[in-house]
Design a protein around this motif. Structure first.
Motif, short mmCIF file in Angstrom:
data_model
loop_
_atom_site.label_atom_id
_atom_site.label_comp_id
_atom_site.label_asym_id
_atom_site.label_seq_id
_atom_site.Cartn_x
_atom_site.Cartn_y
_atom_site.Cartn_z
N GLN A 7 14.31 6.89 -24.90
CA GLN A 7 12.87 6.83 -25.16
C GLN A 7 12.15 8.03 -24.56
OE1 GLN A 7 11.27 4.62 -27.18
NE2 GLN A 7 9.57 6.04 -26.88
N LEU A 8 12.61 8.47 -23.38
CA LEU A 8 12.01 9.65 -22.76
C LEU A 8 12.24 10.89 -23.62
CD1 LEU A 8 10.62 11.04 -20.38
CD2 LEU A 8 12.85 11.18 -19.25
N ALA A 9 13.46 11.05 -24.14
CA ALA A 9 13.76 12.21 -24.99
C ALA A 9 12.94 12.17 -26.28
CB ALA A 9 15.25 12.25 -25.31
N LYS A 10 12.79 10.98 -26.85
CA LYS A 10 12.01 10.84 -28.08
C LYS A 10 10.54 11.17 -27.82
CE LYS A 10 10.99 7.56 -31.80
NZ LYS A 10 11.23 6.19 -32.34
N THR A 11 10.01 10.71 -26.70
CA THR A 11 8.62 10.99 -26.36
C THR A 11 8.40 12.48 -26.15
OG1 THR A 11 8.39 8.82 -25.31
CG2 THR A 11 6.78 10.50 -24.69
N ARG A 12 9.31 13.12 -25.42
CA ARG A 12 9.18 14.56 -25.17
C ARG A 12 9.27 15.35 -26.48
NH1 ARG A 12 10.60 15.86 -19.72
NH2 ARG A 12 9.40 14.37 -18.45
N ALA A 13 10.10 14.87 -27.42
CA ALA A 13 10.24 15.59 -28.69
C ALA A 13 8.95 15.60 -29.49
CB ALA A 13 11.37 14.96 -29.52
N ALA A 14 8.12 14.59 -29.30
CA ALA A 14 6.85 14.50 -30.03
C ALA A 14 5.77 15.36 -29.41
CB ALA A 14 6.39 13.05 -30.09
N GLN A 15 6.07 15.98 -28.27
CA GLN A 15 5.10 16.80 -27.56
C GLN A 15 5.52 18.27 -27.60
OE1 GLN A 15 5.39 15.09 -23.67
NE2 GLN A 15 4.41 13.16 -24.24
N PRO A 16 4.57 19.18 -27.45
CA PRO A 16 4.95 20.60 -27.37
C PRO A 16 5.84 20.82 -26.15
CG PRO A 16 2.59 20.34 -27.70
CD PRO A 16 3.12 18.98 -27.40
N VAL A 17 6.72 21.79 -26.26
CA VAL A 17 7.61 22.09 -25.14
C VAL A 17 6.79 22.48 -23.92
CG1 VAL A 17 7.89 24.52 -25.78
CG2 VAL A 17 9.65 23.38 -24.43
N ARG A 18 7.22 21.99 -22.77
CA ARG A 18 6.49 22.26 -21.53
C ARG A 18 7.00 23.54 -20.89
NH1 ARG A 18 7.37 17.31 -17.81
NH2 ARG A 18 9.52 17.89 -18.31
N ALA A 19 6.09 24.43 -20.56
CA ALA A 19 6.49 25.65 -19.87
C ALA A 19 6.89 25.32 -18.44
CB ALA A 19 5.34 26.66 -19.87
N ASN A 20 7.88 26.01 -17.95
CA ASN A 20 8.33 25.80 -16.57
C ASN A 20 7.33 26.45 -15.62
OD1 ASN A 20 9.82 25.31 -14.26
ND2 ASN A 20 11.07 27.15 -14.52
N SER A 21 6.64 25.62 -14.86
CA SER A 21 5.61 26.14 -13.95
C SER A 21 6.15 26.40 -12.56
CB SER A 21 4.44 25.15 -13.87
OG SER A 21 4.89 23.88 -13.39
N ASP A 22 7.40 26.05 -12.31
CA ASP A 22 7.98 26.26 -10.98
C ASP A 22 8.29 27.75 -10.79
OD1 ASP A 22 8.40 23.42 -9.99
OD2 ASP A 22 9.39 23.35 -11.94
N LYS A 23 7.83 28.29 -9.71
CA LYS A 23 8.09 29.69 -9.40
C LYS A 23 8.93 29.76 -8.13
CE LYS A 23 5.53 31.28 -12.75
NZ LYS A 23 6.14 31.94 -13.92
N LEU A 24 9.97 30.58 -8.19
CA LEU A 24 10.81 30.73 -7.01
C LEU A 24 10.07 31.51 -5.93
CD1 LEU A 24 14.42 31.62 -8.23
CD2 LEU A 24 13.62 29.50 -7.20
N PRO A 25 10.28 31.16 -4.68
CA PRO A 25 9.77 32.02 -3.60
C PRO A 25 10.36 33.43 -3.76
CG PRO A 25 10.52 29.91 -2.74
CD PRO A 25 10.92 29.95 -4.18
N ALA A 26 9.60 34.43 -3.38
CA ALA A 26 10.01 35.82 -3.58
C ALA A 26 11.37 36.12 -2.97
CB ALA A 26 8.94 36.75 -3.01
N GLU A 27 11.63 35.55 -1.79
CA GLU A 27 12.90 35.85 -1.13
C GLU A 27 14.09 35.30 -1.90
OE1 GLU A 27 10.31 34.09 0.01
OE2 GLU A 27 10.89 32.81 1.71
N LEU A 28 13.90 34.25 -2.70
CA LEU A 28 14.98 33.72 -3.53
C LEU A 28 15.06 34.44 -4.87
CD1 LEU A 28 14.71 29.87 -2.91
CD2 LEU A 28 16.39 31.46 -1.97
N ALA A 29 13.89 34.80 -5.41
CA ALA A 29 13.89 35.51 -6.69
C ALA A 29 14.54 36.88 -6.56
CB ALA A 29 12.46 35.65 -7.20
N ASN A 30 14.42 37.49 -5.39
CA ASN A 30 14.94 38.85 -5.19
C ASN A 30 16.23 38.88 -4.37
OD1 ASN A 30 12.63 39.93 -6.51
ND2 ASN A 30 11.46 39.70 -4.62
N ILE A 31 16.84 37.73 -4.15
CA ILE A 31 18.04 37.67 -3.33
C ILE A 31 19.20 38.40 -4.01
CG2 ILE A 31 18.91 35.50 -4.29
CD1 ILE A 31 19.70 34.68 -1.47
N SER A 32 20.07 39.00 -3.25
CA SER A 32 21.24 39.66 -3.82
C SER A 32 22.31 38.64 -4.16
CB SER A 32 21.81 40.68 -2.82
OG SER A 32 22.41 40.01 -1.73
#
Length: 523
Positions: free
Chosen positions: A44-69
């Motif tokens: 039911q959750l998948a069916k409900t989500r399918a009827a809605q526009p795709v949700r953009a990922n609003s989670d942003k990584l902390p800079a130290e993780l985004a730039n980690i080697s």
């Protein structure tokens, strides 16, 4: 708001007390029922989500993780003593992967308790050893995780081995006894070919069902989401000599999100760099691959074997059939001498055999082969494409068993190809003639051939499409390996077009082998 209800302490309850107790039980039951989560809840959750526009990922990584080697990310390790279910001494345990670098999109992970209620499993900095990194995880909050892995005493009771990993898009892979990681499976493939660009659906949320004491299987539920589709997935994982994953999927297409040209069901992703049919010049290793062929069992009962290749340009092969009985990317060659790689140990890489549960109808198995310069890139994809897509809002429901197999693996009951080589020994043909008239040497082995008398007459039945002409066919026993060998020489008519070849063995009028099918690529 906190509500406290005090019941009378008298032994004999009044009608009002009985009514109040019934009301309380009803409210508590409704609350417990509302909190339960199961396969139908996920659908039911998948069916409900399918009827809605795709949700953009609003989670942003902390800079130290985004730039980690890469090396610093590898230095972050989950603490074993923090494994989920370790305190309960259950046979399965779960550990998490940390976000960072390329793993930038979080997944949310939950536990389903025995009563059906759900407990969120948040990211906690205390669960990880950060090695040489100097971070302050407390400032990040609940980041989510990059994925997870399940552990189980697969190879012995003294240690809980890594059993299965879910990490990245909708990728997952598992191990049987004595195996090492190789090819991967995916939840869904969209427009790998045939569209304007491939879309990679991803599992955004997982629910791990707490196993019972002494359990021999574990269940994982997952929500899949992408621009054009959502899906409810259930994985029942049974570790063993061959670890099997029973997959149930209900896929919904999003209305108005654009057409899907190629919907890939039960996709497998692997790597082929070189093999006996295509050696790599300058490499000391005879072969380098996670899989060496695509095996298929049609609805009519024909077994097909397509050796993999590393093409110069993207190559797509389709095998149309009704109600397939199975297909998989296989690592048939299990000998160390075929690879001579002490670190990679390609002979231990698993095969992945997919057995449909129920009728899949009309469609095709599609094999996509891509160019590759080294073994760090997967360049092989195989999946099932249904002939008809579901209407938006209606589920495409499929079920299959995915077996991760080692030395004991699915084979045709008659006989099968053990090696497939291209090239010449001593010949009077010129170099130009050899290029225009390639030769193949194919070995077959199996119980149907073993049962034949020593003086049996075995015939090779070989055919080519309209761009090829079969010039020579010979079938004869190979006493060195106790196999049957077929030598085929074919002439290509147009060098710019491929030649499709087929070959199988017959004794009298009986087919005694699978069908070797090969695509001779343009020069």
């Amino acid at each position: 708001m906190h509500l406290t209800i005090r019941l009378p302490s008298a032994t004999r309850r009044s009608p009002a007390t009985v009514l109040l107790g019934a009301l309380l039980a009803l409210l508590c039951g409704a609350s417990a029922q509302a909190q339960r989560f199961d396969w139908d809840s996920l659908t039911q959750l998948a069916k409900t989500r399918a009827a809605q526009p795709v949700r953009a990922n609003s989670d942003k990584l902390p800079a130290e993780l985004a730039n980690i080697s890469y090396d610093n990310l590898r230095d972050i390790r989950f603490k074993t003593d923090q494994s989920v279910w370790r305190a309960e001494a259950l046979p399965f345990e779960a550990q998490f992967f940390h976000l960072g670098l390329y793993q930038s999109e979080p997944v949310r992970i939950h536990e389903i308790k025995p009563d059906g209620s759900v407990r969120h499993l948040p990211y906690r900095g205390a669960d990880f050893d950060y090695g040489k990194n100097t971070f302050n995880p407390a400032a990040w909050g609940d980041l989510g995780h990059a994925g997870f892995r399940l552990h189980y005493p697969l190879n012995g009771q003294a240690y809980k081995d890594e059993l299965v990993v879910f990490q990245g898009a909708s990728y997952f892979r598992a191990l049987g006894v004595g195996q090492g990681y190789g090819l991967s499976a995916r939840g869904l493939a969209i427009d790998t070919v045939g569209g304007t660009g491939e879309e990679f659906p991803r599992f955004t949320e997982f629910w791990l069902q707490r196993p019972a004491a002494g359990a021999t299987e574990v269940t994982v539920l997952a929500l899949l989401e992408s621009k054009r589709a959502t899906g409810a997935y259930r994985f029942v994982i049974r570790p063993g000599q061959q670890t099997t994953t029973t997959v149930n999927a209900r896929v919904f297409l999003r209305p108005g999100a654009g057409p899907v040209n190629t919907l890939g069901i039960a996709p497998l992703t692997s790597m082929f760099l070189s093999g006996e049919n295509q050696p790599m010049a300058g490499d000391f290793r005879p072969e380098v691959h996670d899989s060496d062929g695509l095996m298929m069992l049609t609805g009519e009962g024909e077994w097909l074997w397509r050796p993999l290749q590393r093409p110069k340009a993207i190559t797509v092969s389709s095998f149309t059939m009704q109600n397939p009985r199975g297909f998989g990317l296989m690592q048939r060659d299990r000998s160390f001498a075929s690879y001579e790689d002490v670190e990679a140990r390609y002979e231990r890489r698993p095969s992945a055999w997919i057995k449909p549960l129920g009728d899949w109808g009309q469609g095709r198995v599609e094999l996509v082969q891509l160019p590759a310069s080294d073994e760090t890139h997967d360049n092989i994809v195989a999946y099932w494409v249904p002939a008809a897509l579901p209407a938006p809002g209606q589920p495409l429901e499929v079920a299959y068993e995915l077996a991760w197999q080692g030395d004991a693996q699915q084979r045709p009951p008659s006989s099968w190809v053990t090696q497939s080589r291209r090239g010449y020994g001593y010949t009077k043909l010129s170099a130009e003639e050899q290029g225009r008239q390639p030769q193949y040497v194919i070995d077959f082995s199996g119980p149907a051939l073993d049962a034949l008398p020593a003086d049996a007459t075995v015939k090779a039945v070989v055919s080519a499409n309209t761009n090829g002409r079969v010039l020579q066919t010979v079938a004869y026993p190979n006493p060195a390996t106790r196999t049957w060998r077929v030598t085929v020489r074919v002439e290509r008519i147009d060098a710019t077009q491929p030649v499709e070849l087929r070959a199988f063995l017959q004794h009298n009028n009986d087919t005694v082998s699978e069908t070797w099918t090969h695509l001779l690529l343009p020069e």
